[in-house]
Design a protein around this motif. Structure first.
Motif, PDB file in Angstrom:
ATOM      1  N   VAL A 277       0.785  -1.091   0.002  1.00  0.00           N
ATOM      2  CA  VAL A 277       0.000   0.059   0.090  1.00  0.00           C
ATOM      3  C   VAL A 277       0.816   1.114   0.111  1.00  0.00           C
ATOM      4  CG1 VAL A 277      -1.905   1.235   1.415  1.00  0.00           C
ATOM      5  CG2 VAL A 277      -1.678  -1.353   1.250  1.00  0.00           C
ATOM      6  N   GLU A 278       0.905   2.127  -0.979  1.00  0.00           N
ATOM      7  CA  GLU A 278       1.765   3.183  -1.162  1.00  0.00           C
ATOM      8  C   GLU A 278       1.021   4.546  -1.437  1.00  0.00           C
ATOM      9  OE1 GLU A 278       5.149   1.923  -3.202  1.00  0.00           O
ATOM     10  OE2 GLU A 278       6.027   3.979  -3.252  1.00  0.00           O
ATOM     11  N   GLY A 279       1.190   5.568  -0.541  1.00  0.00           N
ATOM     12  CA  GLY A 279       0.829   6.860  -0.765  1.00  0.00           C
ATOM     13  C   GLY A 279       1.545   7.440  -1.826  1.00  0.00           C
ATOM     14  N   LEU A 280       0.805   8.327  -2.633  1.00  0.00           N
ATOM     15  CA  LEU A 280       1.522   8.982  -3.698  1.00  0.00           C
ATOM     16  C   LEU A 280       1.194  10.513  -3.650  1.00  0.00           C
ATOM     17  CD1 LEU A 280       0.486   9.462  -6.926  1.00  0.00           C
ATOM     18  CD2 LEU A 280      -0.677   7.355  -6.100  1.00  0.00           C
ATOM     19  N   LEU A 281       1.992  11.441  -3.929  1.00  0.00           N
ATOM     20  CA  LEU A 281       1.707  12.807  -4.121  1.00  0.00           C
ATOM     21  C   LEU A 281       2.485  13.140  -5.307  1.00  0.00           C
ATOM     22  CD1 LEU A 281       2.233  14.401  -0.644  1.00  0.00           C
ATOM     23  CD2 LEU A 281       0.125  14.148  -1.902  1.00  0.00           C
ATOM     24  N   ILE A 282       1.764  13.837  -6.092  1.00  0.00           N
ATOM     25  CA  ILE A 282       2.183  14.303  -7.425  1.00  0.00           C
ATOM     26  C   ILE A 282       3.799  15.039  -7.370  1.00  0.00           C
ATOM     27  CG2 ILE A 282       0.868  16.193  -7.866  1.00  0.00           C
ATOM     28  CD1 ILE A 282       2.140  13.626 -10.560  1.00  0.00           C
ATOM     29  N   LYS A 283       3.815  15.736  -6.214  1.00  0.00           N
ATOM     30  CA  LYS A 283       5.162  16.533  -6.422  1.00  0.00           C
ATOM     31  C   LYS A 283       6.295  15.605  -6.134  1.00  0.00           C
ATOM     32  CE  LYS A 283       5.169  17.359  -1.173  1.00  0.00           C
ATOM     33  NZ  LYS A 283       5.506  18.069  -0.129  1.00  0.00           N
ATOM     34  N   ASN A 284       6.353  14.376  -5.796  1.00  0.00           N
ATOM     35  CA  ASN A 284       7.526  13.632  -5.879  1.00  0.00           C
ATOM     36  C   ASN A 284       8.120  13.316  -7.085  1.00  0.00           C
ATOM     37  OD1 ASN A 284       6.434  13.071  -3.094  1.00  0.00           O
ATOM     38  ND2 ASN A 284       5.433  11.211  -3.429  1.00  0.00           N
ATOM     39  N   TYR A 285       7.045  13.695  -7.985  1.00  0.00           N
ATOM     40  CA  TYR A 285       7.461  13.481  -9.527  1.00  0.00           C
ATOM     41  C   TYR A 285       7.894  14.746 -10.183  1.00  0.00           C
ATOM     42  CZ  TYR A 285       5.809   8.694  -8.279  1.00  0.00           C
ATOM     43  OH  TYR A 285       5.861   7.374  -7.799  1.00  0.00           O
ATOM     44  N   LEU A 286       7.912  15.686  -9.439  1.00  0.00           N
ATOM     45  CA  LEU A 286       8.264  17.276 -10.383  1.00  0.00           C
ATOM     46  C   LEU A 286       9.402  16.732 -11.296  1.00  0.00           C
ATOM     47  CD1 LEU A 286       8.242  19.819  -7.539  1.00  0.00           C
ATOM     48  CD2 LEU A 286       6.795  19.430  -9.460  1.00  0.00           C
ATOM     49  N   ASP A 287      10.395  16.185 -10.923  1.00  0.00           N
ATOM     50  CA  ASP A 287      11.585  16.083 -11.981  1.00  0.00           C
ATOM     51  C   ASP A 287      11.030  15.210 -13.310  1.00  0.00           C
ATOM     52  OD1 ASP A 287      11.548  13.952 -10.418  1.00  0.00           O
ATOM     53  OD2 ASP A 287      13.558  13.586 -10.738  1.00  0.00           O
ATOM     54  N   ARG A 288      10.019  14.507 -13.134  1.00  0.00           N
ATOM     55  CA  ARG A 288       9.735  13.501 -14.198  1.00  0.00           C
ATOM     56  C   ARG A 288       8.378  14.121 -15.016  1.00  0.00           C
ATOM     57  NH1 ARG A 288       9.499   7.677 -12.509  1.00  0.00           N
ATOM     58  NH2 ARG A 288       8.628   7.425 -14.348  1.00  0.00           N
TER      59      ARG A 288
END
Lengths: 377, 377
Positions: A277-288
């Motif tokens: 189960v993994e929470g995700l925030l789009i800001k983790n992917y800013l560089d992509r």
């Protein structure tokens, strides 16, 4: 002197937000200071996440301050630049607010966008924006789908969910959606190509939800894309296959709750089936973002991902008139908007944001209409 | 004809298991059929997981059948082999049962062990067995610790937890343990090298648990190694750093519950901090057992991982006499064993299995003593 019309947070909502929580002001527009830019907002995004930012709770962002504009992703045009990385006339995507003009540092969330690769710059708030990239990275990076697997999507007629199912299909998976009306189910299976769908409002409690999942996912669930929480998560846990993955994008069933809601009683499934189960925030992917946006733009251009017009009779929100015309024509009336705000994240009554997966709105129109806000009908 | 003494499951426990759930029988020993081997069990492992196998619930293993021996990992010696991969006299680790002799196919969970690399073959049930390898793969593969991170371990004086903390130290992390008595806390900080520990029994509810975690983990928690569930999980979720990981090894707070227990109310933390929660079963790593066992044997030989004797005054279980002598001398009396069984997974009263992280017991002794079982004192 130009006037800037803004919608500020006047007080923190208890439960459902209402007009008493917002204030419309008109202010003289200031010049941007050094290393800042002045952006004219053209489109803004109405996301359920905004509701959570209104609470006085430390989260991945600080809460919106009282007297500050409602925070929102916008697409706009640089009107004046005091920053070497931005030129006047460029289009930018940024985290600004419900206001006609924003002054923002040329760093962090503000990025120049390429308006030539999309039909409309508003696509940067949907398919190429937080909504689209949450779907893209959430499903592909967190969910890691394999061909032939079953992907179950909650809030599947919503902005994120409707894209998740389409990307799942592109990756050769079976996509099953959960939505809040038969019209939405018909729309996601008919227009968007989901393999199956069911209306959770016809289910009473966890056992019935679980039975419906078993019926629509006879081979079990490999990825459950979570937007909802509550009973839906508990039912999904009971249907997960070994090594199943649950990307947690949102938990809209709790956003308007004022009391803590208990979690699922069956976390033992995590151990039994080695679930992740993994929470995700789009800001983790800013560089992509460029990678994701380019891929989404390509799929959009090829016509294999569609934003869609929503189901024909989009009674998306209980108190909302049948003609819930926020999307796709970019117009909104106050009644609809209030209904939308009231429906954000409410348990069992609304999937998420407007149907159709766009969620964009013309800022000028919105502000003009919000200025006329009266009591909730 | 040789007699085989066996402890069978007579009925399924409701809540805490008691002697009424077990039956001691003596049967004539049969010859193994083709492709099977006959193993004389020398050591068996008393794991909290066994309690869950007694329930009539489909899990990662089928439930123990009524009339079948209690399933348990054992180390034994091949007495007769009808399988080309096994020779008489070899030592094997396998999933057998509480019985003197087991007949088992030469496949799946049965593996020849190298008795020359360890002080005692019983180490294959602890440091080199399910307990040790659960710690090893659970922390390293699921938790993925980085140097300088904080690893918080629940049931830290238990078989798995005590090793997890030691491996965390080897990897350059700060190890903080949660245990159920001051003696256990002193033992894991003093003997095992944990950096800090606290006694959860001095905490009343989630808020106090959470405050203690904050106090002992001032930089937040990067990995929470979960053996417990319930309030402990909820408190840990409130203390996780961004991108934190929660390997879920067990949820002993619920094993003896007959009613479903609600999960944590703060799953929103998963999203806010992009947390990963992942259930793990040691059987997922069958093909990597040799790697793990060799590494654990090396650390054991170098003296940087110790199994330990447990805290000096090991009042590990509430109804257990102060002299809870199951470990390390390999003796047990029935009262102690029943106390142990009663304590498996009970909420807030017992960490997990015996202290000291070994959990092994001499089969002959156990069976002799079990044969005398009377009513629970």
């Amino acid at each position: 002197m130009t006037t800037n019309r803004r919608i500020l947070l006047k007080s923190r909502p208890e439960g459902l937000p209402g007009p008493q929580n917002f204030e419309h002001v008109e202010e003289d527009l200031q010049d941007p200071p050094a290393d800042h830019i002045l952006v004219r907002n053209i489109f803004l995004s109405l996301d359920p996440a905004i509701r959570s930012w209104m609470d006085d709770v430390e989260s991945y962002f600080p809460p919106i301050g009282i007297g500050e504009p409602i925070r929102s992703t916008t697409v706009g045009q640089v009107v004046k630049s005091n920053h070497p990385d931005f030129k006047e006339g460029q289009y930018v995507l940024g985290l600004n607010g419900w206001e006609e003009y924003s002054i923002t540092p040329g760093a962090g969330f503000t990025n120049v966008i390429d308006e030539t690769i999309v039909p409309s710059i508003s696509n940067y708030l949907s398919v190429l924006g937080a909504v689209g990239l949450t779907s893209y990275f959430g499903l592909l990076d967190v969910g890691k789908p394999k061909e032939g697997e079953t992907v179950l999507v909650s809030a599947a007629a919503g902005a994120v969910g409707s894209l998740v199912g389409q990307i799942a299909k592109i990756k050769g998976c079976r996509a099953v959606g959960i939505a809040g009306s038969q019209e939405k189910c018909d729309w996601i299976t008919g227009e968007l190509g989901f393999d199956a769908a069911f209306n959770y409002k016809e289910c009473n409690g966890v056992a019935e939800l679980s039975a419906k999942m078993k019926e629509t996912c006879p081979d079990g669930v490999d990825i459950y894309f979570e937007n909802v929480g509550g009973d839906m998560l508990e039912a999904a846990l009971d249907n997960m296959n070994e090594f199943g993955r649950i990307p947690v994008c949102g938990l809209i069933s709790i956003y308007n709750e004022t009391e803590p809601q208990p979690g699922p009683t069956n976390l033992w499934q995590l151990v039994i089936n080695s679930l992740r189960v993994e929470g995700l925030l789009i800001k983790n992917y800013l560089d992509r973002f460029p990678e994701g946006a380019l891929q989404m733009a390509t799929w959009l251009g090829e016509g294999i991902v569609c934003v869609g017009d929503g189901p024909p009779d989009s009674a998306c929100l209980p108190p909302c008139p049948a003609d819930c015309s926020i999307v796709p024509d970019g117009q909104v009336n106050v009644t609809d908007l209030l209904a939308l705000l009231a429906g954000w994240g409410s348990t069992g009554s609304c999937d998420m944001a407007p149907p159709g997966g766009d969620g964009t709105i013309n800022v000028t129109d919105l502000l003009a209409l919000l200025a006329a806000w009266g009591p909730c009908p």
